[in-house]
Design a protein around this motif. Structure first.
Motif, PDB file in Angstrom:
ATOM      1  N   ARG A  48       0.773  -1.232   0.000  1.00 45.29           N
ATOM      2  CA  ARG A  48       0.000   0.000   0.000  1.00 45.29           C
ATOM      3  C   ARG A  48       0.807   1.286   0.000  1.00 45.29           C
ATOM      4  O   ARG A  48       0.268   2.336  -0.340  1.00 45.29           O
ATOM      5  CB  ARG A  48      -0.955   0.024   1.220  1.00 45.29           C
ATOM      6  N   CYS A  49       2.047   1.264   0.425  1.00 55.89           N
ATOM      7  CA  CYS A  49       2.764   2.526   0.664  1.00 55.89           C
ATOM      8  C   CYS A  49       3.903   2.801  -0.321  1.00 55.89           C
ATOM      9  O   CYS A  49       4.189   3.949  -0.649  1.00 55.89           O
ATOM     10  CB  CYS A  49       3.330   2.562   2.089  1.00 55.89           C
ATOM     11  N   ALA A  50       4.564   1.711  -0.777  1.00 51.83           N
ATOM     12  CA  ALA A  50       5.791   1.876  -1.562  1.00 51.83           C
ATOM     13  C   ALA A  50       5.558   2.642  -2.857  1.00 51.83           C
ATOM     14  O   ALA A  50       6.443   3.365  -3.320  1.00 51.83           O
ATOM     15  CB  ALA A  50       6.417   0.513  -1.852  1.00 51.83           C
ATOM     16  N   GLY A  51       4.363   2.492  -3.460  1.00 54.33           N
ATOM     17  CA  GLY A  51       4.064   3.158  -4.733  1.00 54.33           C
ATOM     18  C   GLY A  51       4.289   4.665  -4.650  1.00 54.33           C
ATOM     19  O   GLY A  51       4.745   5.285  -5.608  1.00 54.33           O
ATOM     20  N   CYS A  52       3.972   5.274  -3.512  1.00 50.89           N
ATOM     21  CA  CYS A  52       4.138   6.731  -3.365  1.00 50.89           C
ATOM     22  C   CYS A  52       5.418   7.105  -2.604  1.00 50.89           C
ATOM     23  O   CYS A  52       6.063   8.092  -2.920  1.00 50.89           O
ATOM     24  CB  CYS A  52       2.955   7.339  -2.616  1.00 50.89           C
ATOM     25  N   HIS A  53       5.740   6.336  -1.551  1.00 54.47           N
ATOM     26  CA  HIS A  53       6.859   6.754  -0.693  1.00 54.47           C
ATOM     27  C   HIS A  53       8.191   6.122  -1.103  1.00 54.47           C
ATOM     28  O   HIS A  53       9.228   6.494  -0.575  1.00 54.47           O
ATOM     29  CB  HIS A  53       6.548   6.418   0.770  1.00 54.47           C
ATOM     30  N   GLY A  54       8.148   5.158  -2.019  1.00 57.97           N
ATOM     31  CA  GLY A  54       9.378   4.549  -2.519  1.00 57.97           C
ATOM     32  C   GLY A  54       9.798   3.337  -1.705  1.00 57.97           C
ATOM     33  O   GLY A  54       9.465   3.203  -0.528  1.00 57.97           O
ATOM     34  N   VAL A  55      10.528   2.448  -2.351  1.00 53.89           N
ATOM     35  CA  VAL A  55      11.011   1.217  -1.721  1.00 53.89           C
ATOM     36  C   VAL A  55      11.905   1.568  -0.532  1.00 53.89           C
ATOM     37  O   VAL A  55      11.802   0.981   0.540  1.00 53.89           O
ATOM     38  CB  VAL A  55      11.787   0.379  -2.760  1.00 53.89           C
ATOM     39  N   LEU A  56      12.792   2.535  -0.708  1.00 54.89           N
ATOM     40  CA  LEU A  56      13.736   2.917   0.344  1.00 54.89           C
ATOM     41  C   LEU A  56      13.184   4.045   1.209  1.00 54.89           C
ATOM     42  O   LEU A  56      13.912   4.607   2.027  1.00 54.89           O
ATOM     43  CB  LEU A  56      15.077   3.319  -0.273  1.00 54.89           C
ATOM     44  N   ARG A  57      11.915   4.393   0.977  1.00 54.85           N
ATOM     45  CA  ARG A  57      11.201   5.433   1.743  1.00 54.85           C
ATOM     46  C   ARG A  57      11.835   6.804   1.632  1.00 54.85           C
ATOM     47  O   ARG A  57      11.709   7.633   2.534  1.00 54.85           O
ATOM     48  CB  ARG A  57      11.107   5.034   3.218  1.00 54.85           C
ATOM     49  N   LYS A  58      12.551   7.033   0.525  1.00 59.02           N
ATOM     50  CA  LYS A  58      13.179   8.342   0.391  1.00 59.02           C
ATOM     51  C   LYS A  58      12.223   9.359  -0.225  1.00 59.02           C
ATOM     52  O   LYS A  58      12.588  10.500  -0.479  1.00 59.02           O
ATOM     53  CB  LYS A  58      14.444   8.225  -0.449  1.00 59.02           C
TER      54      LYS A  58
END
Ligand code: DHE
Length: 551
Positions: A48-58
Motif C-alpha cells: 500500500r505505501c511503496a508506490g508513493c513513498h518509494g522502496v527505500l522510503r526516500k
C-alpha cells in the motif's frame, strides 16, 4: 469505502517486493517490534505505501519516511497521520476502513525503523530465471494456424497472472497463457509475430503467434518489480532491427535490460540510479516507466520516473552503448507517439505536464502544461477540424481532456500547445483512444469515485467537439450479475479495422467481469465476451494496432 481520491487509489496498488528476502535491521531508538510484526508491516508497506513513498522510503510522490524524519515525530503523531490522512494527499487509511487500528499502530512503529533493502538483480540472477521453452530452430517456419493474427487481442487477466489471447474476428478465446504476477502490459515485435508481456514481478513472457495454439516460447525475470517492455522497430540505413532486440524496464532494482529478440537472453543491463533533472540531487531508486521503440533511429526511448529523464538508448552497439540523456520534468509515467511517430508525448504526471520528445532531432521539443495528473496510456491521435493533427490526454486529477497540436509543418501556430480543453464527466480517467478510420474519441474514468462514471465511458464526435460527450453505459451493457463487483470500465481499444472498440469491465477476483465490444459507427453494443476464465481483465492490446503504434 476505500481510499477516496482516484490518484491514490491508483498509486497505492500492490508491489510484489514484500515477498522478497530482505535484511531487516532494527533501530534501538525506535519502538520495539517482533520479527513477525516486521514481516506483516513490510507486506503492508509494499502492498500500500511503496508506490508513493518509494522502496527505500526516500519519497517519490509521497513524503520521505526515513527514521531521521519519523523518529522525531514519534508513534502517536504518525498514528494520527496514517489513520486520518492529510489534505496534501495522504489517504485516511483507518477511517476509510482499509487499515485496522492495530495495523495503524504497527505501521507507525515500522516506519521508525530502517527500511529493509531488497536485493539487487544482475546478470547471473536473470540467467538463473531464463528459460527458452521452444528454441528458435524448433519453432514454426510459417504461420501454423488459421487465425487472423493482426486482429488478435491480448487481454491482461490481472489477478490470475495470465493473458487471454482472443480472436478478434470470432471473439473466442484462443488460449490463456500463464505469465508473471499481475501482468501489466503487452507489446508486439516489429514483424507482428511475437507478443511480449511483463508482470509486476518483472517476469517477461514471449509468445509465438505462429504456433498452432499460440503459447510461451521464452521467459525471464528481469528484476523484482517492473511495468514496461518493448521491442526494436527500426529498419533503415543503419540496419534492419525487426525482431532483433527486446527491452524491459524495472521499478526494482532501478534498471533496464536489453535482450535478444528471439530468445530473451539478457545482453546488457543499465542502472538508472542518478541525479534528478531539476534539483540535481542523487536518487537511489528512479523507476523505469514507459519504454517505446523509435521508428526514426535504432533507439529505445526509456522514461525514468523519479529523475525526470528520458534516455535515448542507441542499440546498434551494445558493447559501447550510446545514451542521450534528455531532461524534461519529474515523475515521467506513460505516453505514446503522435500520428507522425516523430514526437513521443510523455506524461510527467505529478508535474501536470506533457514532455514532448523529438525522436528525429534527439531533443526535448517542448514541455507543455496540461490538467491535473495527466494519464494518457498511449494517448489518442486524430485530425481536429480546426487545428489539424492533435494528440490527446485525459487526467486522473480533473475532468478535462487536453488536446495538443502535433503538426509543426502545416499548423505551426498550434504546434506543441494545448489547442483545446474538453470537459469530461469527472476525474479518474486512465485511458483515451481514437483510430485513423474513426470519427470518435473515447475516454474512460475507472477511478472516478462515482460508480455511474467509473462504469461507463464517454465518446466525443471529433467533428463536433463543442457538442460535448455521449455516455455509453458499458458495465450495464455487460449484463453481469448484481454481485457487488466494482465493474470499472477500463481502456478503449480498437480492432484492426478501426470499426469496433473493446472495453474491459473489471471487477474483483471473486466477482464476474467481462469484455464489451461497441460498434464504432452506431455507438451501439455489438457483443459481450463472457467466460469464467476472464478474471479481472484490465488492459487489452490489439496485435496490429500495438505493432504499428496505431492509437
Ligand atoms: Fe499501469 C501502462 C505503471 C496501475 C493498467 N502502467 C503503464 C505504464 C507504466 C505503468 C509505467 C507504461 C508502460 C509502457 O508504456 O511501457 N500502473 C503503473 C503503476 O506504477 C501503477 C500506478 C501502480 C501499480 O501498482 O502498478 C499502475 N495500471 C495500473 C492499474 O491499476 C491498471 C489500471 C490496472 C492493472 O492492470 O494493474 C493499470 N497500465 C495499465 C495499462 C497500461 C499501463 C492497461 C497500458 C496502456 C497502454 O495503452 O499502453
Amino acid at each position: 469505502k476505500g481510499i477516496t481520491t482516484p490518484e491514490l487509489n491508483y498509486q497505492a496498488g500492490s508491489s510484489p517486493l514484500g515477498k522478497e528476502q530482505m535484511v531487516q535491521s532494527t533501530n534501538p531508538k525506535a519502538p520495539p517490534m517482533t520479527m513477525a510484526e516486521f514481516g506483516d508491516a513490510r507486506n503492508i508497506y509494499f502492498e500500500r505505501c511503496a508506490g508513493c513513498h518509494g522502496v527505500l522510503r526516500k519519497g517519490a510522490t509521497g513524503k520521505p519516511l526515513t527514521p531521521d524524519i519519523t523518529l522525531g515525530k514519534g508513534t502517536d503523531y504518525l498514528k494520527v497521520f496514517i489513520a486520518y490522512g492529510s489534505p496534501a494527499g495522504m489517504p485516511n487509511w483507518q477511517t476509510s476502513g482499509e487499515f485496522t487500528e492495530k495495523q495503524v499502530d504497527l505501521m507507525a512503529r515500522y516506519i521508525q525503523h530502517e527500511p529493509p533493502m531488497p536485493p539487487e538483480w544482475g546478470l547471473p540472477d536473470m540467467k538463473g530465471t531464463w528459460k527458452v521453452v521452444v528454441a528458435p530452430k524448433d519453432r514454426p517456419k510459417r504461420k501454423m494456424n488459421n487465425y487472423n493474427i493482426d486482429n488478435i487481442f491480448s487481454t491482461t487477466l490481472r489477478d490470475t497472472g495470465e493473458v487471454a489471447l482472443i480472436d478478434g474476428d470470432s471473439k473466442k478465446i484462443i488460449n490463456i497463457v500463464k505469465t508473471g504476477y499481475a501482468v501489466h502490459i503487452s507489446r508486439m515485435s516489429a514483424s507482428g509475430r511475437y507478443l511480449f508481456v511483463i508482470g509486476r514481478d518483472g517476469k517477461v513472457n514471449m509468445i509465438d503467434l505462429w504456433m498452432p495454439k499460440p503459447d510461451n516460447v521464452a521467459e525471464i525475470r528481469i528484476g523484482l518489480e517492473a511495468r514496461s517492455v518493448d521491442t526494436s522497430k527500426y529498419k533503415g540505413k543503419e540496419g534492419d532491427y525487426t525482431d532483433k532486440l527486446a527491452i524491459a524496464g524495472a521499478y526494482w532494482p532501478p534498471q533496464f535490460v536489453i535482450m535478444d529478440g528471439d530468445t530473451l537472453e539478457p545482453l546488457k543491463i543499465v542502472s538508472t540510479r542518478g541525479m534528478t533533472v531539476d534539483t540535481q540531487e542523487y536518487h537511489a531508486e528512479p523507476r523505469v516507466a514507459s519504454i517505446v521503440a523509435s521508428h526514426y533511429k535504432p533507439e529505445f526511448i526509456v522514461n525514468v520516473k523519479e529523475t525526470g529523464k528520458t534516455l535515448l538508448v542507441d542499440y546498434t552497439n551494445l558493447a559501447s552503448l550510446k545514451i542521450t540523456e534528455l531532461g524534461s520534468a519529474r515523475f515521467l509515467h506513460d505516453g505514446g507517439w503522435d500520428a507522425s511517430k516523430r514526437y513521443f508525448m510523455v506524461a510527467a504526471n505529478n508535474s501536470n505536464k506533457i514532455g514532448i520528445i523529438d525522436a528525429k532531432e534527439s531533443k526535448v521539443q517542448s514541455v507543455v502544461e496540461v490538467g491535473k495528473i495527466p494519464h494518457p496510456g498511449r494517448g489518442a491521435n486524430f485530425v481536429h477540424p480546426k487545428f489539424g493533427p492533435v494528440w490527446a490526454t485525459g487526467h486522473l486529477g480533473d475532468e478535462t481532456i487536453s488536446l495538443i497540436g502535433t503538426d509543426p509543418a502545416k499548423h505551426k501556430a498550434q504546434a506543441f500547445k494545448v489547442v483545446q480543453t474538453l470537459k469530461g464527466p469527472g476525474g479518474g480517467a486512465l485511458f483515451i483512444k481514437s483510430h485513423p478510420k474513426s470519427k470518435h474519441l473515447y475516454s474512460d474514468a475507472p477511478l472516478n469515485p462515482d460508480p455511474k462514471i467509473s462504469q461507463s465511458v464517454v465518446v466525443y464526435d471529433i467533428n463536433n467537439l463543442d457538442k460535448g460527450y455521449t455516455v455509453l453505459p458499458i458495465a450495464e451493457w455487460a449484463g453481469l450479475p448484481n454481485d457487488g463487483g466494482a465493474k470499472r470500465v477500463v481502456q478503449p481499444e480498437y480492432n484492426k479495422a478501426g470499426d469496433e472498440v473493446w472495453f474491459a469491465v473489471w471487477s474483483a477476483k471473486d466477482k464476474a467481469s467481462a469484455l464489451v465490444v461497441v460498434d464504432d459507427k452506431t455507438l451501439k453494443l455489438k457483443t459481450v465476451i463472457k467466460d469464467p476464465k476472464l478474471i479481472t481483465p484490465t488492459g487489452h492490446f490489439n496485435v496490429y494496432n500495438t505493432q504499428k503504434d496505431v492509437y
